[in-house]
Structure formats: C-alpha cells, structure tokens
Design a protein around this motif. Structure first.
Motif, mmCIF file in Angstrom:
data_model
loop_
_atom_site.group_PDB
_atom_site.id
_atom_site.type_symbol
_atom_site.label_atom_id
_atom_site.label_comp_id
_atom_site.label_asym_id
_atom_site.label_seq_id
_atom_site.Cartn_x
_atom_site.Cartn_y
_atom_site.Cartn_z
ATOM 1 N N SER A 101 13.222 -2.810 -7.062
ATOM 2 C CA SER A 101 14.157 -2.075 -7.919
ATOM 3 C C SER A 101 15.558 -2.653 -7.791
ATOM 4 O O SER A 101 15.800 -3.556 -6.999
ATOM 5 C CB SER A 101 14.168 -0.594 -7.529
ATOM 6 N N ASP A 102 16.485 -2.094 -8.560
ATOM 7 C CA ASP A 102 17.880 -2.520 -8.504
ATOM 8 C C ASP A 102 18.611 -1.930 -7.301
ATOM 9 O O ASP A 102 19.483 -2.574 -6.721
ATOM 10 C CB ASP A 102 18.618 -2.091 -9.777
ATOM 11 N N PHE A 103 18.260 -0.687 -6.948
ATOM 12 C CA PHE A 103 18.930 0.027 -5.867
ATOM 13 C C PHE A 103 17.899 0.734 -4.997
ATOM 14 O O PHE A 103 16.790 1.013 -5.447
ATOM 15 C CB PHE A 103 19.908 1.074 -6.430
ATOM 16 N N VAL A 104 18.311 1.032 -3.763
ATOM 17 C CA VAL A 104 17.512 1.859 -2.864
ATOM 18 C C VAL A 104 18.396 3.031 -2.459
ATOM 19 O O VAL A 104 19.543 2.838 -2.035
ATOM 20 C CB VAL A 104 17.038 1.079 -1.621
ATOM 21 N N VAL A 105 17.853 4.237 -2.620
ATOM 22 C CA VAL A 105 18.600 5.463 -2.350
ATOM 23 C C VAL A 105 17.891 6.251 -1.256
ATOM 24 O O VAL A 105 16.712 6.587 -1.390
ATOM 25 C CB VAL A 105 18.701 6.340 -3.620
ATOM 26 N N THR A 114 25.959 10.786 5.907
ATOM 27 C CA THR A 114 25.499 11.729 4.897
ATOM 28 C C THR A 114 24.596 11.026 3.888
ATOM 29 O O THR A 114 24.532 9.802 3.844
ATOM 30 C CB THR A 114 26.686 12.366 4.152
ATOM 31 N N VAL A 115 23.923 11.819 3.106
ATOM 32 C CA VAL A 115 23.162 11.287 1.986
ATOM 33 C C VAL A 115 23.905 11.642 0.709
ATOM 34 O O VAL A 115 24.655 12.612 0.697
ATOM 35 C CB VAL A 115 21.710 11.854 1.954
ATOM 36 N N PRO A 116 23.754 10.861 -0.338
ATOM 37 C CA PRO A 116 22.910 9.687 -0.397
ATOM 38 C C PRO A 116 23.533 8.499 0.332
ATOM 39 O O PRO A 116 24.748 8.400 0.468
ATOM 40 C CB PRO A 116 22.817 9.385 -1.891
ATOM 41 N N ALA A 117 22.659 7.626 0.799
ATOM 42 C CA ALA A 117 23.056 6.326 1.328
ATOM 43 C C ALA A 117 22.393 5.307 0.404
ATOM 44 O O ALA A 117 21.170 5.280 0.285
ATOM 45 C CB ALA A 117 22.590 6.168 2.768
ATOM 46 N N ILE A 118 23.213 4.508 -0.262
ATOM 47 C CA ILE A 118 22.731 3.691 -1.373
ATOM 48 C C ILE A 118 22.978 2.213 -1.106
ATOM 49 O O ILE A 118 24.072 1.823 -0.695
ATOM 50 C CB ILE A 118 23.444 4.103 -2.677
ATOM 51 N N TRP A 119 21.943 1.397 -1.373
ATOM 52 C CA TRP A 119 22.042 -0.051 -1.281
ATOM 53 C C TRP A 119 21.795 -0.674 -2.642
ATOM 54 O O TRP A 119 20.906 -0.243 -3.376
ATOM 55 C CB TRP A 119 20.987 -0.618 -0.332
ATOM 56 N N ASP A 120 22.542 -1.705 -2.943
ATOM 57 C CA ASP A 120 22.304 -2.548 -4.111
ATOM 58 C C ASP A 120 21.417 -3.691 -3.625
ATOM 59 O O ASP A 120 21.813 -4.460 -2.744
ATOM 60 C CB ASP A 120 23.638 -3.076 -4.639
ATOM 61 N N VAL A 121 20.219 -3.789 -4.170
ATOM 62 C CA VAL A 121 19.264 -4.803 -3.710
ATOM 63 C C VAL A 121 18.961 -5.821 -4.813
ATOM 64 O O VAL A 121 17.917 -6.472 -4.795
ATOM 65 C CB VAL A 121 17.969 -4.161 -3.153
ATOM 66 N N ARG A 122 19.895 -5.989 -5.738
ATOM 67 C CA ARG A 122 19.675 -6.920 -6.846
ATOM 68 C C ARG A 122 19.843 -8.379 -6.438
ATOM 69 O O ARG A 122 19.288 -9.263 -7.078
ATOM 70 C CB ARG A 122 20.609 -6.608 -8.010
ATOM 71 N N GLY A 143 27.280 2.707 -0.217
ATOM 72 C CA GLY A 143 27.873 3.919 0.334
ATOM 73 C C GLY A 143 27.214 5.125 -0.281
ATOM 74 O O GLY A 143 26.006 5.131 -0.530
ATOM 75 N N GLY A 144 28.005 6.143 -0.578
ATOM 76 C CA GLY A 144 27.503 7.375 -1.173
ATOM 77 C C GLY A 144 27.732 7.408 -2.668
ATOM 78 O O GLY A 144 28.018 6.384 -3.307
ATOM 79 N N PHE A 145 27.638 8.606 -3.239
ATOM 80 C CA PHE A 145 27.772 8.758 -4.685
ATOM 81 C C PHE A 145 29.122 8.271 -5.203
ATOM 82 O O PHE A 145 29.181 7.545 -6.190
ATOM 83 C CB PHE A 145 27.551 10.218 -5.109
ATOM 84 N N CYS A 185 20.405 17.911 -1.918
ATOM 85 C CA CYS A 185 21.700 17.229 -1.984
ATOM 86 C C CYS A 185 22.136 17.045 -3.437
ATOM 87 O O CYS A 185 21.521 16.290 -4.187
ATOM 88 C CB CYS A 185 21.580 15.884 -1.274
ATOM 89 N N MET A 186 23.210 17.726 -3.815
ATOM 90 C CA MET A 186 23.730 17.626 -5.171
ATOM 91 C C MET A 186 24.162 16.196 -5.494
ATOM 92 O O MET A 186 23.929 15.692 -6.591
ATOM 93 C CB MET A 186 24.919 18.577 -5.338
ATOM 94 N N TYR A 187 24.787 15.513 -4.536
ATOM 95 C CA TYR A 187 25.254 14.150 -4.780
ATOM 96 C C TYR A 187 24.100 13.154 -4.882
ATOM 97 O O TYR A 187 24.215 12.138 -5.561
ATOM 98 C CB TYR A 187 26.266 13.733 -3.712
ATOM 99 N N CYS A 188 22.990 13.449 -4.235
ATOM 100 C CA CYS A 188 21.789 12.612 -4.376
ATOM 101 C C CYS A 188 21.291 12.688 -5.818
ATOM 102 O O CYS A 188 20.975 11.661 -6.431
ATOM 103 C CB CYS A 188 20.692 13.062 -3.421
ATOM 104 N N HIS A 189 21.242 13.886 -6.355
ATOM 105 C CA HIS A 189 20.807 14.066 -7.744
ATOM 106 C C HIS A 189 21.773 13.383 -8.708
ATOM 107 O O HIS A 189 21.350 12.739 -9.676
ATOM 108 C CB HIS A 189 20.669 15.550 -8.088
ATOM 109 N N LYS A 190 23.069 13.501 -8.430
ATOM 110 C CA LYS A 190 24.064 12.870 -9.297
ATOM 111 C C LYS A 190 23.936 11.344 -9.254
ATOM 112 O O LYS A 190 24.051 10.678 -10.281
ATOM 113 C CB LYS A 190 25.473 13.294 -8.877
#
Length: 87
Positions: free
Chosen positions: A12-16, A62-70, A78-80, A22-27
């Motif tokens: 995928s493009d990102f890993v979450v 905190t979550v989300p913890a997001i990576w760009d894997v492109r 980082g986060g949202f 978590c409201m910010y995970c959904h966002k």
C-alpha cells in the motif's frame, strides 16, 4: 510480525497503526481514502506489544502512527496532524 516487517511487506501507499475508538485514526483513514491513497491498517488493541514497539521505534506514544511506504524506505509521518500537513 514486527513493525519493521509490516512496513517492508506492505504493498500500500501508507501503513497506519490505529485503535478502534480513536477519532484521529478514523480521520486519517478518511483523509487517505479521499486522496485515493491506499493503506494497511494494524490495530494496536488487538496485538499486545505492538504499540510498545511503535513507541520504541519512533517515540510517538499515541495513535494513529503513520508511515509513508511509497519509496524504497518507510518514512515515519507521525499522527493525523502530520499526515494532513504533508498531504
């Protein structure tokens, strides 16, 4: 499977890394979807120790913890708020 293995095996493009309530995970997931970007999601609430590994790797507690894997190497976004600013 470790965080590093999850990042390297993603097609995928990102890993979450997220949790259910978590409201910010959904966002973050909504934002990625609205931009037509794919993501793999891993719920830290379902896997003991997963969030501890994310914290150890990034210092991000905190979550989300997001990576760009492109690219060739995963990049921790980082986060949202960080995701929103980078997109």
């Amino acid at each position: 499977m470790s965080v590093t293995e999850r990042l390297k095996s993603s097609t995928s493009d990102f890993v979450v890394f997220s949790s259910n309530l978590c409201m910010y995970c959904h966002k973050a997931k909504d934002l990625l979807s609205s931009k037509g970007l794919s993501f793999d999601e891993h719920n830290v609430g379902n896997e003991p120790g997963l969030q501890d590994e994310v914290i150890e790797m990034t210092g991000h507690k905190t979550v989300p913890a997001i990576w760009d894997v492109r690219g060739d190497d995963p990049v921790f976004v980082g986060g949202f708020d960080n995701l929103e600013a980078s997109l």
